[in-house]
Scaffold this motif. Structure first.
Motif, short mmCIF file in Angstrom:
data_model
loop_
_atom_site.label_atom_id
_atom_site.label_comp_id
_atom_site.label_asym_id
_atom_site.label_seq_id
_atom_site.Cartn_x
_atom_site.Cartn_y
_atom_site.Cartn_z
N GLU A 70 -48.73 4.66 10.09
CA GLU A 70 -49.26 4.62 8.72
C GLU A 70 -48.83 5.85 7.93
N ARG A 71 -48.89 7.02 8.56
CA ARG A 71 -48.49 8.24 7.85
C ARG A 71 -47.00 8.21 7.51
N ILE A 72 -46.19 7.78 8.45
CA ILE A 72 -44.75 7.73 8.21
C ILE A 72 -44.42 6.76 7.08
N LEU A 73 -44.99 5.58 7.12
CA LEU A 73 -44.66 4.56 6.12
C LEU A 73 -45.21 4.94 4.74
N ALA A 74 -46.31 5.70 4.71
CA ALA A 74 -46.83 6.17 3.42
C ALA A 74 -45.84 7.14 2.76
N VAL A 75 -45.26 8.03 3.57
CA VAL A 75 -44.24 8.95 3.04
C VAL A 75 -43.01 8.16 2.59
N HIS A 76 -42.60 7.21 3.40
CA HIS A 76 -41.43 6.39 3.09
C HIS A 76 -41.62 5.61 1.79
N ALA A 77 -42.84 5.16 1.54
CA ALA A 77 -43.12 4.41 0.32
C ALA A 77 -43.02 5.29 -0.93
N ALA A 79 -41.11 8.19 -1.19
CA ALA A 79 -39.72 8.65 -1.34
C ALA A 79 -38.97 8.20 -0.10
N PRO A 80 -38.07 7.24 -0.24
CA PRO A 80 -37.44 6.62 0.95
C PRO A 80 -36.82 7.61 1.91
N LEU A 81 -37.11 7.41 3.18
CA LEU A 81 -36.55 8.20 4.27
C LEU A 81 -35.37 7.45 4.88
N VAL A 82 -34.53 8.20 5.60
CA VAL A 82 -33.48 7.57 6.40
C VAL A 82 -34.01 7.20 7.78
N GLY A 83 -34.85 8.05 8.33
CA GLY A 83 -35.32 7.77 9.67
C GLY A 83 -36.43 8.68 10.14
N VAL A 84 -36.70 8.56 11.44
CA VAL A 84 -37.73 9.33 12.13
C VAL A 84 -37.08 10.02 13.32
N SER A 85 -37.43 11.30 13.53
CA SER A 85 -36.96 12.04 14.69
C SER A 85 -38.15 12.39 15.58
N LEU A 86 -38.01 12.12 16.87
CA LEU A 86 -39.06 12.39 17.85
C LEU A 86 -38.59 13.51 18.76
N GLY A 109 -37.01 -0.49 8.48
CA GLY A 109 -35.67 -0.11 8.02
C GLY A 109 -35.26 1.31 8.34
N LEU A 110 -36.07 2.05 9.09
CA LEU A 110 -35.76 3.44 9.41
C LEU A 110 -35.04 3.54 10.75
N SER A 111 -34.20 4.54 10.90
CA SER A 111 -33.56 4.78 12.19
C SER A 111 -34.44 5.70 13.03
N VAL A 112 -34.19 5.68 14.34
CA VAL A 112 -34.98 6.49 15.27
C VAL A 112 -34.04 7.38 16.07
N MET A 113 -34.29 8.68 16.01
CA MET A 113 -33.56 9.66 16.82
C MET A 113 -34.55 10.32 17.76
N VAL A 114 -34.17 10.43 19.03
CA VAL A 114 -35.03 11.05 20.04
C VAL A 114 -34.29 12.21 20.69
#
Length: 220
Positions: A70-77, A79-86, A109-114
């Motif tokens: 929910e926190r990630i998608l709220a930020v994305h809404a 200002a669009p993000l490219v992805g999430v890094s873990l 629609g976000l990419s995931v980097m680990v």
């Protein structure tokens, strides 16, 4: 394109997470604007670790997979993000919950980097060992939801001065899907260092000490 993730179940949304740090908008932890999450706890003790305070499994801020999504998608809404890094800590030590997060943000629609201290080969051995083995549950699911994997333990004696976002030359960058390509402009250039003042606390991410850390930040 990856297969669509199934809808998040109540059980998956409730999976617990211990989070060390969150940075909602960074360009220092992977390609493009990303939401970065450092989890709390790591079974490894790499000399010169960039985040020794995140090594103990005790501590961190409790959350759930659903709340983090929910926190990630709220930020994305906003200002669009490219992805999430873990990052961590060790993301694959909390693979069950982070797999839920990775699947949900990819569906948006976000990419995931680990970033993992385990090598890709070690992760595959854990998967092949099956559920009967004493391994981290959820490893296969998280790996399947990962687009970009930086693997291997940090080796302070082998600093990498060429590749962006990579700590030591033994570490490898695996393009597990076609979402990113090494020819993208973001993969060139020097390291990025970001400083933020959050609730009176200075947060630094990227490589603030060059290639290595002061002696008083050695892992215990």
């Amino acid at each position: 394109m990856p297969a669509p993730a199934p809808p998040m179940t109540e059980a998956d949304a409730a999976r617990p997470l211990a989070i060390g740090v969150e940075v909602a908008d960074t360009e220092a932890e992977g390609p493009g604007r990303r939401y970065a999450v450092w989890v709390q706890g790591c079974p490894m003790r790499c000399p010169g670790c960039c985040n020794p305070e995140l090594l103990p499994f005790r501590g961190g801020r409790p959350s759930t997979a659903g709340a983090l999504v929910e926190r990630i998608l709220a930020v994305h809404a906003r200002a669009p993000l490219v992805g999430v890094s873990l990052l961590g800590g060790e993301p694959f030590a909390q693979a069950e919950a982070l797999a839920v997060v990775a699947e949900a943000v990819r569906a948006a629609g976000l990419s995931v980097m680990v970033y993992s201290g385990y090598t890709l080969d070690e992760l595959r051995v854990q998967i092949e060992a099956g559920p009967e083995a004493d391994t981290n549950a959820g490893v296969e699911r998280l790996l399947a939801a990962t687009d970009l994997l930086c693997d291997g333990r940090y080796e302070r004696a082998r600093p990498d001065a060429e590749r962006r976002w990579i700590g030591s030359t033994n570490q490898r960058l695996h393009f597990l899907t076609t979402r990113h390509h090494p020819a993208e402009p973001d993969f060139g250039g020097g390291e990025t260092v970001e400083l933020r003042l959050v609730d009176g606390e200075l947060i630094i991410n990227g490589w603030p000490w060059g290639r290595g850390l002061p002696p008083d930040r050695e892992p215990r």
